[in-house]
Design an enzyme around this catalytic site. Structure first.
Site, short mmCIF file in Angstrom:
data_model
loop_
_atom_site.label_atom_id
_atom_site.label_comp_id
_atom_site.label_asym_id
_atom_site.label_seq_id
_atom_site.Cartn_x
_atom_site.Cartn_y
_atom_site.Cartn_z
N HIS A 13 0.83 -1.21 0.00
CA HIS A 13 0.00 0.00 0.00
C HIS A 13 0.87 1.26 0.00
O HIS A 13 1.90 1.32 0.68
CB HIS A 13 -0.89 0.03 1.24
CG HIS A 13 -2.15 -0.78 1.10
ND1 HIS A 13 -2.99 -0.68 0.01
CD2 HIS A 13 -2.72 -1.70 1.93
CE1 HIS A 13 -4.02 -1.49 0.18
NE2 HIS A 13 -3.88 -2.12 1.33
N CYS A 21 0.62 2.02 -5.79
CA CYS A 21 -0.25 2.94 -6.51
C CYS A 21 0.38 4.32 -6.63
O CYS A 21 1.19 4.72 -5.80
CB CYS A 21 -1.59 3.07 -5.79
SG CYS A 21 -2.55 1.56 -5.75
N ARG A 57 0.02 2.88 -11.53
CA ARG A 57 1.00 2.16 -10.73
C ARG A 57 2.40 2.70 -11.02
O ARG A 57 2.66 3.21 -12.10
CB ARG A 57 0.96 0.65 -11.03
CG ARG A 57 -0.40 0.01 -10.78
CD ARG A 57 -0.78 0.00 -9.31
NE ARG A 57 -2.03 -0.69 -9.09
CZ ARG A 57 -3.22 -0.10 -9.14
NH1 ARG A 57 -3.30 1.20 -9.38
NH2 ARG A 57 -4.32 -0.79 -8.93
#
Length: 278
Positions: free
Chosen positions: A182, A256, A265
């Site tokens: 993340h 991301c 990405r």
């Protein structure tokens, strides 16, 4: 004829009803605002706090299991099999699936990753789905985080772990050891991934060995479905000038971009430069 200054009861009632409606509306707006603030605080603060603490405990548990503690050694006893493999272009990407994943997102509950659980093609048992089996350390980012099998949000990424893409190689093996994490919320281990520069080191510890990769390429942005970045010889299918041209020993870190979105990405690539047994 109505006398000046006299207000009928009906008018008073309408005005009172209007004031009550305004007051009720204001109360609803304040309540909604407070709820939204609490939700934002939960996402940006509480999930990070909870996931980071859980990830730290898992790192400590792995270290106890391996019979050691403290920071990893990054020794250079033993070089990578074929020098990491040279290539052309300047970077890598993350493509695909859910937040922080590239090309495809694995669902929980089925399958295991290819390769051995301990790296280096040693033939050891593959890690179970969502099992934390390695520790990723990046000194420039002051990052030390567990690596788990798979990139399921619920079972891996939302715990603050970094996930290993099913179908890519394990640490130290020829090919591409590809990871996702993340960028924001749930521990956000890869929030500062753009800070990595050529020459920075990435260490992966397993029960059997310690592998050191050296960053050499970055792809700042690509499609979320750019699966080329996690192939054995990583090369962007969207921006083909970014990637490698021949086999080697690679690591790919995907997340991301931009922050607080999952539209695109980015990825950082490195090649294996040393390994040592435990």
């Amino acid at each position: 004829m109505r006398a000046p200054g006299v207000v009928h009861h009906g008018t008073r009632r309408r005005r009172a009803a209007y004031r009550r409606a305004l007051w009720s509306g204001a109360e609803v707006l304040v309540t909604v605002g407070v709820v939204l603030l609490l939700l934002v605080a939960h996402q940006l603060w509480w999930t990070n706090r909870q996931a980071r603490h859980g990830a730290e405990r898992k790192v400590q548990a792995l270290e106890r299991e391996w019979g050691r503690s403290g920071t990893p050694a990054t020794g250079s006893a033993g070089s990578a099999g074929s020098g990491g493999g040279a290539g052309s272009g300047v970077g890598a990407t993350a493509g695909g699936g859910g937040h922080g994943t590239a090309g495809r997102s694995d669902s929980s509950g089925n399958g295991n990753g290819n390769g051995s659980g301990g790296g280096g093609g040693s033939g050891r048992t593959r890690p179970r789905w969502s099992q934390a089996y390695a520790v990723l350390s990046i000194p420039r980012l002051s990052l030390r985080v567990p690596v788990a099998e798979g990139v399921s949000k619920a079972d891996v990424l939302n715990k603050g772990y970094v996930g290993h893409y099913k179908g890519t190689q394990q640490p130290g093996q020829a090919g591409n050891f590809a990871l996702a994490g993340h960028r924001n919320t749930h521990g956000e281990p890869f929030r500062y991934l753009p800070r990595l520069r050529r020459g920075d080191t990435i260490t992966v510890e397993t029960k059997e060995a310690v592998y050191t990769y050296t960053v050499d390429r970055t792809l700042p942005q690509t499609s979320s479905r750019d699966v080329g970045v996690i192939r054995p010889v990583p090369r962007s299918t969207v921006r083909p000038s970014y990637g490698y041209s021949r086999p080697g020993y690679y690591i790919t870190l995907t997340t991301c971009t931009p922050e607080y979105t999952s539209r695109y990405r980015m990825a950082v690539w490195g090649t294996l430069t040393s390994m040592r047994p435990r």
